[in-house]
Design an enzyme around this catalytic site. Structure first.
Site, PDB file in Angstrom:
ATOM      1  N   SER A  61       0.928  -1.248  -0.107  1.00  0.00           N
ATOM      2  CA  SER A  61       0.165  -0.109  -0.114  1.00  0.00           C
ATOM      3  C   SER A  61       0.870   1.198   0.009  1.00  0.00           C
ATOM      4  O   SER A  61       1.966   1.186   0.350  1.00  0.00           O
ATOM      5  CB  SER A  61      -1.051   0.067   1.186  1.00  0.00           C
ATOM      6  OG  SER A  61      -1.821  -1.055   1.183  1.00  0.00           O
TER       7      SER A  61
HETATM    8  N1  SAM Z   1      -0.635  -4.894   4.084  1.00  0.00           N
HETATM    9  C1  SAM Z   1      -0.120  -5.177   2.883  1.00  0.00           C
HETATM   10  C2  SAM Z   1       1.775  -4.629   2.830  1.00  0.00           C
HETATM   11  O1  SAM Z   1       1.868  -4.005   3.755  1.00  0.00           O
HETATM   12  O2  SAM Z   1       2.117  -4.875   1.929  1.00  0.00           O
HETATM   13  C3  SAM Z   1      -0.532  -4.863   1.510  1.00  0.00           C
HETATM   14  C4  SAM Z   1      -1.788  -5.765   1.312  1.00  0.00           C
HETATM   15  S1  SAM Z   1      -2.264  -5.691  -0.225  1.00  0.00           S
HETATM   16  C5  SAM Z   1      -3.112  -4.432  -0.539  1.00  0.00           C
HETATM   17  C6  SAM Z   1      -3.788  -7.038   0.150  1.00  0.00           C
HETATM   18  C7  SAM Z   1      -3.402  -8.202   0.285  1.00  0.00           C
HETATM   19  O3  SAM Z   1      -4.700  -9.031   0.817  1.00  0.00           O
HETATM   20  C8  SAM Z   1      -2.856  -9.197  -0.879  1.00  0.00           C
HETATM   21  O4  SAM Z   1      -1.580  -9.643  -0.435  1.00  0.00           O
HETATM   22  C9  SAM Z   1      -4.045 -10.347  -0.993  1.00  0.00           C
HETATM   23  O5  SAM Z   1      -3.606 -11.506  -1.200  1.00  0.00           O
HETATM   24  C10 SAM Z   1      -4.514 -10.216   0.606  1.00  0.00           C
HETATM   25  N2  SAM Z   1      -5.620 -10.968   0.853  1.00  0.00           N
HETATM   26  C11 SAM Z   1      -6.796 -10.715  -0.092  1.00  0.00           C
HETATM   27  N3  SAM Z   1      -8.121 -11.385   0.440  1.00  0.00           N
HETATM   28  C12 SAM Z   1      -7.428 -11.965   1.588  1.00  0.00           C
HETATM   29  C13 SAM Z   1      -7.812 -12.757   2.415  1.00  0.00           C
HETATM   30  N4  SAM Z   1      -9.355 -13.435   2.582  1.00  0.00           N
HETATM   31  N5  SAM Z   1      -7.233 -13.350   3.584  1.00  0.00           N
HETATM   32  C14 SAM Z   1      -5.811 -13.053   3.563  1.00  0.00           C
HETATM   33  N6  SAM Z   1      -5.150 -12.114   2.664  1.00  0.00           N
HETATM   34  C15 SAM Z   1      -5.921 -11.954   1.788  1.00  0.00           C
END
Ligand code: SAM
Length: 214
Positions: A61
């Site tokens: 992000s």
């Molecule tokens: N917090 C992260 C960082 O600091 O890099 C950025 C997160 S990214 C915007 C969103 C993440 O959520 C992705 O890696 C995606 O695979 C994960 N995601 C989506 N649905 C999910 C779920 N049900 N459970 C766990 N992770 C999930």
């Protein structure tokens, strides 16, 4: 320009000037080496004012969004925090600077593995990384005093609301797949006090209590 100088400029121009004022959050953002959480080909723009790709169609992000969500969590230092959406591990590292324990869950195993590795290398012993569907939370470790969802949700998953302790706070981007708003819920005797914040755009939260596909 060295990474330390880039980080100081990021904090001043992207965070302080846009109203982030929690000194503990600013200090954590100044400390965590964001460039170690991005791909090598993105090193030159690691501190730019944007989200960046981390592979598997996912993103780390934008720094402002990480700081804003962290500030909304009102961390004092003694909390157990659940993060849904580990991604690169950067947000987890920022949380680890500010809370007692961080439980972070990622649905894509290769991302979880990479994040765990870098968090270990940086010495964050208070972070535990899990692979799975974070929309179901981590019932075996609940309750949590804080929950942060870092993927765009159609609504806040019911299991996460149930796994929040009384007086606890959830922060999440909620809306459609193409536009969301940061929502903060404060739990008071099984009721939730809602407030609405910055508009944002996150990759979708995919799972049983999220979007059913990408
Ligand atoms: N917090 C992260 C960082 O600091 O890099 C950025 C997160 S990214 C915007 C969103 C993440 O959520 C992705 O890696 C995606 O695979 C994960 N995601 C989506 N649905 C999910 C779920 N049900 N459970 C766990 N992770 C999930």
């Amino acid at each position: 320009m060295d990474f330390g100088t880039q980080r100081r400029m990021m904090v001043e121009r992207q965070l302080v000037q846009r109203g982030i004022s929690d000194e503990r959050v600013l200090k954590a953002m100044l400390k965590v080496p964001r460039h170690l959480f991005v791909r090598e080909e993105d090193l030159y723009r690691a501190y730019d004012d944007m989200a960046l790709p981390i592979g598997e169609g996912q993103t780390i992000s934008q720094p402002y969004m990480v700081a804003k969500m962290t500030e909304l969590l009102e961390l004092k230092g003694d909390e157990r925090v659940l993060e849904v959406g580990t991604g690169s591990g950067y947000q987890a590292a920022v949380l680890a600077e500010l809370a007692r324990e961080v439980y972070t869950i990622e649905r894509i195993p290769s991302l979880a593995e990479r994040a765990e590795e870098i968090l270990r290398e940086l010495g964050y012993e208070n972070v535990k990384v899990f692979v799975g569907d974070g929309t179901k939370g981590l019932p075996e470790y609940a309750p949590f005093e804080r929950i942060i969802i870092t993927a765009g949700a159609p609504e806040i998953p019911r299991p996460l609301k149930e796994q929040l302790s009384d007086g606890g706070i959830i922060v999440a981007p909620v809306g459609s797949k193409y536009s969301q708003q940061l929502v903060k819920l404060v739990k008071r005797d099984e009721d939730f006090i809602e407030s609405y914040h910055t508009l944002c755009l996150f990759v979708p939260l995919v799972g049983e209590y999220g979007w059913k596909d990408e």
